[in-house]
Structure formats: C-alpha cells, structure tokens
Design an enzyme around this catalytic site. Structure first.
Site, PDB file in Angstrom:
ATOM      1  N   SER A 235       0.744  -1.228   0.104  1.00  6.48           N
ATOM      2  CA  SER A 235      -0.130  -0.241   0.120  1.00  6.48           C
ATOM      3  C   SER A 235       0.753   1.289   0.055  1.00  6.48           C
ATOM      4  CB  SER A 235      -0.834   0.029   1.429  1.00  6.48           C
ATOM      5  OG  SER A 235      -1.688  -1.152   1.082  1.00  6.48           O
ATOM      6  N   HIS A 300       0.318   3.300   4.640  1.00  7.24           N
ATOM      7  CA  HIS A 300      -0.520   3.806   3.765  1.00  7.24           C
ATOM      8  C   HIS A 300      -0.354   5.678   3.605  1.00  7.24           C
ATOM      9  CE1 HIS A 300      -2.520   0.320   4.726  1.00  7.24           C
ATOM     10  NE2 HIS A 300      -3.299   0.305   3.833  1.00  7.24           N
TER      11      HIS A 300
END
EC number: 3.4.21.105
Length: 361
Positions: A235, A300
């Site tokens: 991610s 993230h």
C-alpha cells in the site's frame, strides 16, 4: 542541412527558411510531428529557431528550451484534437486513452501518441504484481494469499517486524505479503488501473522511483509512529502513485480531458478509503498472536505524503529534466532528511524509550 540553412554556423535557422523547409518536405512527415513543427514556427517571435531543437524533435527527443518555445508562445494547433480522430486501431485507441488519462496538455498528448512504441512495456508494475502474487504467497506457503491468521504469518524473512528492523531488506520486501485476499486484490487493481498507465507515459525509472520511495517511507513511518507493529502489503507504493495521480488531476483539472474524471476520482478514493479503513480496523482488532499486534496502517500515510510531494513533481514535469526543477530538489531534500531521521530513530529511539516490543517470531 546545417551549412545550407545556417551558413554562418550560428546554431539558428531563420523562420522563413524553416517554413520553406516544412513546405518542401511536409508531406514526408508524420502529421502530428508536422503540427508541432508548425506550432514551433508560429510561436517564435525572434525570427529564428534553434537548430538543436529542430534536431531533437526529428529524433524524438525533447529539450526544455523546445518545450518553452511551444508553451510560452501564442501557438495555434491547426488540426483537430487527438480525441476527435477516427479510424484508429484498438492499440491506438488504448494509447490515446492513456494519454488523456494522464497528461493535461494537448501538445503533450499528441507528442506521446506520436512517439510511444510500447518498447519497453510497463515491466515494473507487471513484475511487482506477478511477484506479489507468486513469490511468497504461492511458492513458500503454498497458499494463494497469506492471511494474518495463518500459523506462518510472522515466521518469514519478508515482512517488517520491529524486533528485526536491523535486517534492512525488510523495509522493502514487506510489499510482497498481504493481509488477506481483499488486501492483495485492491492493491493489484489500483496498480493495474493507475500504475500501468502512468508507467506507459512516464517510464519505468520515474514510476519505480515514486513507488519505491513510497514503500520505504511507509515502513519508516511505521518504525517512527507505530513502533510495536509489523507491516505487510504494497500500500505504501500504491498510495504514492494513486495520490500523485489524483493530485495531478486536481492541479490540472481544466486541462484533463479524460471522460468521467470525477467518477474515476471518486472510485479511486472509495477504494483507497475502504482499504485504509480496513487497515485501521485490523490494526486495533485483537491479535491472533498476542502480544504481537496486527499490521500497521501508517505505511499508507507515508505513501500518500510521498505521492503529493515527489510524485506530483515527477508527473507534472512530463519529459522535463527534474534536475532543473527547484521544487523537485526541495521535496527530495525533505524526503532524504526524513529517511535519515528515521534511520537514527531506529538506531537510538527504541533503546532510549525502553519500549516493550513483541517477541521476535
């Protein structure tokens, strides 16, 4: 040619001689390239054109001075827009679609459409996807995807674990493991829909730099802000690419001519929000292997920060030399300072804070 049109060896060609050259040999040129040459002649107010710019154009190379001659002049693009052309093959329509998805200026879209040869193909994104599917999840564990409830979840050499942070490769290799099929599926979809078109336009070198910078920033962000948690998933790199692409669309909203751009942005944001929300929920969900918590979601956020800084500069400056961009050096310096800070943090902060880390797997 140079001695004929530039007998004094000044490095320039007069616009009159340049136009006569185009009239004499225009039928032999590709229509898109001819259009750019005419735009170059129309935009020049000094009565002369740099011979090297002409050579660069004919050899499919672009210099910054050539781009500035086009962008600063009051050019007229005489032919119809690329989007209006008919009779294109399936591959040509795909290339045109990618151009409109990623580039905000018509002159850049036409240049890309004219010069793209699919050689080399977008190998970096494809390789990352294939390796993420098969290298560890399929071969080592004999499972389609690694689950965080699997007995071998922590017993491997790829994921990032705070007790094993001295093994530097883990700051990169954690991207080849995913916390479930939905985690892997969303990342693969975003890499296919966003990463592959971006690599087709900007090349493997630029896109791989953004991707790897997001990956490293993600694991380092975890080591600084969520010090007790492991990390899995790609991610960080995916969010760097997607956030850079979305920020580029917002910054060049009027120039982006892709269809349903608002819907596309909404879908991308929904997918990212769903995956991020799932990561936050999983992080605070009771662990299947206490005292080690579930994977962190800070990777993230590290990827997003890379995307809206370094990534935006790289995507905005299509085929321009980044070393000439002041903002590029500013953001690169900030990124390097963060990496150095995180390295020293990993070396000294864990012992100084006397944290109770989960036991090594």
């Amino acid at each position: 040619l140079l001695s004929q049109f530039d007998p004094d060896n000044t490095g320039y060609i007069s616009t009159e001689k340049f136009r006569s050259l185009l009239q004499r040999h225009g039928s032999e040129l590709d229509p898109h390239k001819l259009e750019v040459l005419l735009a170059l002649a129309d935009s020049n107010s000094e009565g002369r054109i740099c011979y090297q710019d002409f050579v660069n154009l004919m050899s499919n190379k672009r210099s910054n001075s050539f781009r500035q001659a086009i962008l600063q002049g009051n050019r007229r693009l005489c032919s119809k827009a690329l989007l209006e052309e008919t009779g294109l093959s399936l591959s040509q329509r795909l290339i045109r679609h990618v151009a409109y998805e990623t580039l905000p200026r018509e002159i850049d879209r036409k240049w890309y459409y004219d010069s793209y040869t699919c050689c080399p193909p977008p190998w970096f994104m494809i390789t990352i996807i294939i390796v993420a599917f098969f290298l560890y999840n399929g071969v080592v564990l004999d499972r389609f995807v690694l689950q965080v409830s699997h007995p071998l979840y922590l017993k491997n050499a790829l994921l990032y674990h705070p007790q094993l942070r001295a093994q530097a490769w883990r700051y990169l290799t954690y991207i080849f493991m995913h916390a479930g099929i939905e985690h892997l599926g969303l990342n693969v979809v975003l890499q296919l829909l966003v990463g592959v078109p971006l690599e087709m336009v900007h090349g493997a070198a630029r896109i791989s730099f953004v991707y790897v910078a997001g990956v490293v920033a993600g694991s380092l962000a975890v080591s600084v802000a969520d010090m007790r948690a492991p990390v899995v998933g790609s991610s960080g790199g995916v969010y760097a690419l997607v956030s850079a692409h979305l920020a580029n669309i917002v910054m060049n909203w009027s120039g982006m001519k892709c269809q349903f751009k608002l819907l596309r942005m909404a879908v991308a944001l929904i997918c990212m929000s769903f995956e991020f929300g799932r990561a936050v929920w999983l992080r605070f969900h009771p662990s299947a292997y206490p005292p080690c918590p579930h994977p962190s979601f800070m990777a993230h956020l590290g990827g997003v920060m890379v995307g809206i800084t370094l990534g935006v500069i790289i995507l905005r400056n299509y085929e321009q030399r980044l070393q000439d961009q002041t903002l590029w050096w500013i953001f690169l310096s900030i990124y390097v300072i963060f990496v150095l800070f995180a390295i020293f943090w990993n070396i000294f902060a864990y012992s100084l804070l006397d944290l109770k880390l989960p036991p090594p797997p």
